[in-house]
Design an enzyme around this catalytic site. Structure first.
Site, PDB file in Angstrom:
ATOM      1  N   GLY A 168      83.972 -28.631  92.371  1.00  0.00           N
ATOM      2  CA  GLY A 168      82.858 -29.567  92.501  1.00  0.00           C
ATOM      3  C   GLY A 168      82.717 -30.191  93.870  1.00  0.00           C
ATOM      4  O   GLY A 168      83.161 -29.650  94.887  1.00  0.00           O
ATOM      5  N   ASP A 169      82.091 -31.353  93.880  1.00  0.00           N
ATOM      6  CA  ASP A 169      81.716 -32.010  95.136  1.00  0.00           C
ATOM      7  C   ASP A 169      82.904 -32.410  95.996  1.00  0.00           C
ATOM      8  O   ASP A 169      82.740 -32.693  97.185  1.00  0.00           O
ATOM      9  CB  ASP A 169      80.882 -33.262  94.838  1.00  0.00           C
ATOM     10  CG  ASP A 169      79.547 -32.943  94.184  1.00  0.00           C
ATOM     11  OD1 ASP A 169      79.233 -31.743  94.041  1.00  0.00           O
ATOM     12  OD2 ASP A 169      78.831 -33.884  93.811  1.00  0.00           O
ATOM     13  N   CYS A 223      71.077 -35.099  88.639  1.00  0.00           N
ATOM     14  CA  CYS A 223      69.901 -34.702  89.416  1.00  0.00           C
ATOM     15  C   CYS A 223      68.612 -35.263  88.811  1.00  0.00           C
ATOM     16  O   CYS A 223      67.569 -35.283  89.477  1.00  0.00           O
ATOM     17  CB  CYS A 223      69.802 -33.181  89.501  1.00  0.00           C
ATOM     18  SG  CYS A 223      71.156 -32.418  90.428  1.00  0.00           S
ATOM     19  N   TYR A 235      53.928  -7.808  90.321  1.00  0.00           N
ATOM     20  CA  TYR A 235      52.593  -8.039  90.880  1.00  0.00           C
ATOM     21  C   TYR A 235      51.536  -8.029  89.795  1.00  0.00           C
ATOM     22  O   TYR A 235      51.401  -7.100  89.013  1.00  0.00           O
ATOM     23  CB  TYR A 235      52.232  -6.995  91.935  1.00  0.00           C
ATOM     24  CG  TYR A 235      50.746  -7.009  92.255  1.00  0.00           C
ATOM     25  CD1 TYR A 235      50.139  -8.177  92.702  1.00  0.00           C
ATOM     26  CD2 TYR A 235      49.949  -5.884  92.065  1.00  0.00           C
ATOM     27  CE1 TYR A 235      48.783  -8.233  92.966  1.00  0.00           C
ATOM     28  CE2 TYR A 235      48.591  -5.920  92.336  1.00  0.00           C
ATOM     29  CZ  TYR A 235      48.014  -7.089  92.780  1.00  0.00           C
ATOM     30  OH  TYR A 235      46.670  -7.154  93.046  1.00  0.00           O
ATOM     31  N   ALA A 247      90.943 -27.454  91.794  1.00  0.00           N
ATOM     32  CA  ALA A 247      89.939 -28.482  92.084  1.00  0.00           C
ATOM     33  C   ALA A 247      88.575 -27.808  92.190  1.00  0.00           C
ATOM     34  O   ALA A 247      88.456 -26.678  92.694  1.00  0.00           O
ATOM     35  CB  ALA A 247      90.267 -29.228  93.374  1.00  0.00           C
ATOM     36  N   ILE A 259      97.652 -26.800  90.160  1.00  0.00           N
ATOM     37  CA  ILE A 259      96.504 -27.716  90.231  1.00  0.00           C
ATOM     38  C   ILE A 259      95.316 -27.002  90.850  1.00  0.00           C
ATOM     39  O   ILE A 259      95.424 -26.389  91.921  1.00  0.00           O
ATOM     40  CB  ILE A 259      96.858 -28.984  91.044  1.00  0.00           C
ATOM     41  CG1 ILE A 259      98.073 -29.702  90.440  1.00  0.00           C
ATOM     42  CG2 ILE A 259      95.658 -29.926  91.092  1.00  0.00           C
ATOM     43  CD1 ILE A 259      98.522 -30.921  91.218  1.00  0.00           C
ATOM     44  N   THR A 305      94.501 -25.369  94.465  1.00  0.00           N
ATOM     45  CA  THR A 305      94.868 -26.239  95.576  1.00  0.00           C
ATOM     46  C   THR A 305      96.191 -25.772  96.185  1.00  0.00           C
ATOM     47  O   THR A 305      96.707 -24.697  95.833  1.00  0.00           O
ATOM     48  CB  THR A 305      95.012 -27.693  95.102  1.00  0.00           C
ATOM     49  OG1 THR A 305      96.173 -27.792  94.261  1.00  0.00           O
ATOM     50  CG2 THR A 305      93.783 -28.146  94.318  1.00  0.00           C
ATOM     51  N   ARG A 334      86.424 -21.079  75.642  1.00  0.00           N
ATOM     52  CA  ARG A 334      85.925 -19.743  75.290  1.00  0.00           C
ATOM     53  C   ARG A 334      86.935 -18.656  75.662  1.00  0.00           C
ATOM     54  O   ARG A 334      86.997 -17.610  75.015  1.00  0.00           O
ATOM     55  CB  ARG A 334      84.587 -19.478  75.989  1.00  0.00           C
ATOM     56  CG  ARG A 334      83.438 -20.341  75.476  1.00  0.00           C
ATOM     57  CD  ARG A 334      82.085 -19.839  75.937  1.00  0.00           C
ATOM     58  NE  ARG A 334      81.924 -19.911  77.375  1.00  0.00           N
ATOM     59  CZ  ARG A 334      81.448 -20.966  78.034  1.00  0.00           C
ATOM     60  NH1 ARG A 334      81.124 -22.071  77.358  1.00  0.00           N
ATOM     61  NH2 ARG A 334      81.311 -20.936  79.343  1.00  0.00           N
ATOM     62  N   SER A 368      79.164 -35.781  80.492  1.00  0.00           N
ATOM     63  CA  SER A 368      78.358 -34.780  81.184  1.00  0.00           C
ATOM     64  C   SER A 368      76.903 -35.208  81.146  1.00  0.00           C
ATOM     65  O   SER A 368      76.293 -35.268  80.072  1.00  0.00           O
ATOM     66  CB  SER A 368      78.516 -33.403  80.526  1.00  0.00           C
ATOM     67  OG  SER A 368      77.827 -32.416  81.255  1.00  0.00           O
TER      68      SER A 368
END
Length: 560
Positions: A287-288, A46, A436, A285, A283, A278, A25, A42
C-alpha cells in the site's frame, strides 16, 4: 482455533483488506486477524470528496466491507479500534492497544503484513490545528467537514493544495455553492502533470467561480472570536473562510516499521522486494507506505494509489501462502474529473522525465500532440480529446501519455497504459485493433492516430517542432499558416506567411528554399499534409505538433 499458519495484518482499506481476503481464498486453514485502529475496516477513501459534496448521499455507501462480512464470508477476524503499536521481530509477536479498553496485549504471528497507509502532509504552518481546518483521509474527516459546513452555514472555503484531492474537493464544494479559493505553491494545478495539459481543468474551475492562486504559499491560518478563519499568504494577501481544507499530499506511515528496525527506502517508505517482503523474511508490507519500482523510469518511489495497493495485497497473500509471484511495479496510471473535464495519465510526464534527467539521455524522448474527436465527427456529440504521447526515439517504446477532454479520455489512457505494461511501441498503437462504431470511436481511433503520428516522426516522414520552440524560433525561420482565411483572421502566429493548403502547390514559389519552413494549421493535420508536400519538392519543412491549438494551450499555461 486453526492449526494452520497465523497471518496478522495491520491496517485495512485497500492493501490490507485485499490481502486478507486473498489469503483466505488461498488457504482455508490459516488463522487470519486484521487489526484496524479506526472505526472502519475497508472504505472507499477515493469517494470522500463526493460524500462531502452530496454526490454520494449515504455514508454507508462508502463502506466496501464490514467486520461482519469478513467474519461470515471469509472466516477472518477483524478487530476495530485496535492499534498495533510495536513489533517484536525476535519473538514474532505484535503489541496491540485496544482503544476501547485502553489495555495492551500480545499476539503471535507466522506472517505479518503491514498496511498502515499514509497520513496527510501537515506543513509547519501556524494555525493548522484550529477548529475548521481539515484534511480529507477518513470517513470521520468527511463527516466533520459536512458538519462544519452545515453548522457554520459555510459560504466560503479555502483549499490548500491543487492535486487530486484538492481538485475534487474544489469541485464538490463549488457544487454545494461555496465560494472556493484554491491555493497552490506551484505555478500550475496537478504539479506532476505537464502544465499545458492542465489548462482545461484550470478553466473548468474558474468558469464556475473558483479563485485559483498559483505560486502562492500559506504563511499561517488565524481564527477570530466568532470562528471566522483567515488564511494569510506569504505574498501579503489574506483570504477569509469558514472552512479550510489541507490537501498538500500524503506521507507514508512508517513509524511502526522504523521502530521495528525494518529498512526504509530513499523516499522514506518501507523497502520491499518484488514479493512485497520487507528486510525481515517474516514481514510483508503493502500500500501507500511502501516504495515500489517504476517500470518506466527504473527508479523506486512512492505511489499512493488504490489500484497498486490492491494488487500488492494480493501478491503478498499469494507469497505467504506459497505461490511464487512478483509485483511488476507501477507506472502511475490515474484520472481526475472536474465538472465536465477529465484529465488522465499513465507513465511519467515530460517535466518528471526532465527532472530525473532521463529526457535526452538515456531514454531519448520525443513527444507529439493531437486533438481528435472522441468518436466519429459525423456522429452528433463528438468531443475533442487532447492527447500528449511521449516515446523513445531509439525504438519507439511508449513512455507516457496524458489526455484531457470531456468524453472518452480514460478509455484511451487505459489502452496506452496496457501498451506500456507490455513494452509496446508507437508502431503497436498504429496497428491496435479497437472497437469501432460511430457513437463510440472512429475507424482510426485516437489511439491509432497517436501511434501513426509518432510513427511518422520515427520513420522520418516528418520533423516536428513544439510550441515553446515556435514561440522562441530562431531568426530566419519562415512560419507558414495553411489554414483558411477566416481562421487566420481570428488569430495567427506573428509574422506568419498565409497560404491555405488548397493553394499551396501552385504558390510554392512564394516560399524560400534557403530557410527552414515551420508549418502549422489548427490541430496539425493539414500542416502535416503541407509539410509532406513541401519536403518532396525540396523544401526544409517541419510541422508544429498539435498545431495552433497546442500553441494556445501552451501559451495559456505560461500566462497563468
Amino acid at each position: 482455533m486453526s492449526n494452520g499458519k497465523r497471518i496478522l495484518i495491520v491496517g485495512g482499506v485497500a492493501g490490507g483488506a485485499s490481502c486478507a481476503a486473498r489469503a483466505r481464498r488461498m488457504d482455508e486453514q490459516a488463522e487470519i486477524i486484521l487489526f484496524e485502529r479506526g472505526p472502519f475496516v475497508s472504505f472507499a477513501n477515493c469517494g470522500l470528496p463526493y460524500y462531502v459534496g452530496d454526490v454520494i448521499r449515504r455514508e454507508q455507501s462508502l463502506l466496501v466491507a464490514t467486520p461482519e462480512l469478513f467474519r461470515d464470508r471469509f472466516n477472518i477476524q477483524v478487530r476495530l479500534h485496535s492499534e498495533v503499536v510495536a513489533v517484536n521481530r525476535q519473538e514474532k509477536t505484535v503489541t496491540v492497544r485496544d482503544h476501547g479498553s485502553g489495555t495492551n496485549y500480545e499476539e503471535r504471528y507466522d506472517a505479518l503484513v503491514l498496511s498502515p497507509g499514509a497520513s496527510p502532509v501537515k506543513p509547519p504552518i501556524e494555525g493548522l490545528d484550529l477548529p475548521g481546518v481539515f484534511s480529507v483521509r477518513t470517513i470521520p474527516d468527511s463527516r466533520e467537514i459536512r458538519k462544519r459546513i452545515e453548522e457554520a452555514r459555510a459560504g466560503r472555503a479555502v483549499i490548500i493544495g491543487g492535486g487530486y484531492i484538492g481538485l475534487e474537493m474544489a469541485e464538490n464544494l463549488l457544487r454545494r455553492n461555496l465560494q472556493v479559493t484554491l491555493v497552490e505553491l506551484q505555478r500550475q494545478l496537478m504539479p506532476l502533470s505537464d502544465p499545458e495539459m492542465v489548462v482545461p481543468i484550470h478553466e473548468a474551475l474558474t468558469e464556475r467561480g473558483a479563485d485559483i492562486r498559483l505560486g502562492e504559499e500559506v504563511a499561517r491560518v488565524s481564527r477570530s472570536d466568532d470562528g471566522l478563519l483567515t488564511v494569510h499568504l506569504k505574498s501579503g494577501g489574506t483570504v477569509d473562510s469558514d472552512v479550510v481544507i489541507l490537501a498538500v499530499g500524503v506521507r507514508p506511515e512508517v513509524r511502526l516499521a522504523m521502530e521495528a528496525g525494518l529498512e526504509l527506502g530513499p523516499m522514506g517508505g518501507i523497502r520491499v522486494d518484488e514479493r512485497m517482503r520487507t528486510s525481515d523474511p517474516h514481514i510483508w508490507a503493502v500500500g501507500d507506505a511502501v516504495e515500489v519500482y517504476n517500470v518506466v523510469t527504473g527508479s523506486r518511489g512512492l505511489m499512493p494509489l488504490a489500484g497498486p495497493a490492491n494488487r500488492q495485497g494480493r501478491i503478498a497473500a499469494d507469497v505467504i501462502c506459497g505461490r511464487d509471484v512478483r509485483f511488476r511495479g507501477v507506472q502511475g496510471t490515474a484520472v481526475v474529473g472536474v465538472f465536465d473535464q477529465v484529465l488522465a495519465a499513465t507513465g511519467p510526464s515530460e517535466k518528471v522525465l526532465k527532472r530525473l534527467g532521463l529526457w535526452d539521455s538515456p531514454l531519448q524522448c520525443e513527444k507529439i500532440y493531437l486533438h481528435p474527436g472522441h468518436h466519429a465527427n459525423y456522429y452528433p456529440g463528438a468531443e475533442v480529446i487532447t492527447i500528449k504521447l511521449i516515446f523513445s526515439k531509439k525504438d519507439g517504446r511508449i513512455l507516457g501519455a496524458q489526455a484531457v477532454g470531456k468524453e472518452g479520455v480514460e478509455k484511451r489512457i487505459d489502452i496506452i497504459s496496457m501498451a506500456i505494461q507490455k513494452g509496446g511501441t508507437v508502431f503497436d498503437l498504429e496497428e491496435a485493433e479497437l472497437c469501432y462504431s460511430p457513437q463510440f470511436g472512429s475507424a482510426k481511433d485516437p489511439v491509432n492516430l497517436a501511434g501513426m503520428i509518432a510513427a511518422n516522426v520515427l520513420r522520418g516522414d516528418v520533423e516536428v517542432v513544439h510550441a515553446p520552440e515556435m514561440a522562441a524560433r530562431p531568426e530566419g525561420v519562415c512560419v507558414l499558416d495553411v489554414r483558411e482565411p477566416l481562421e487566420f483572421k481570428r488569430g495567427h502566429v506573428e509574422g506568419a506567411v498565409h497560404i491555405p493548403l488548397g493553394e499551396l502547390r501552385r504558390r510554392m514559389n512564394e516560399l524560400p528554399r534557403d530557410r527552414e519552413i515551420w508549418v502549422y494549421c489548427y490541430v496539425g493535420q493539414r500542416s502535416y499534409v503541407a509539410a509532406r508536400a513541401l519536403r518532396q519538392y525540396g523544401f526544409r519543412a517541419k510541422n508544429l505538433s498539435g498545431g495552433y491549438r497546442s500553441l494556445l494551450m501552451w501559451q495559456k499555461a505560461v500566462d497563468l
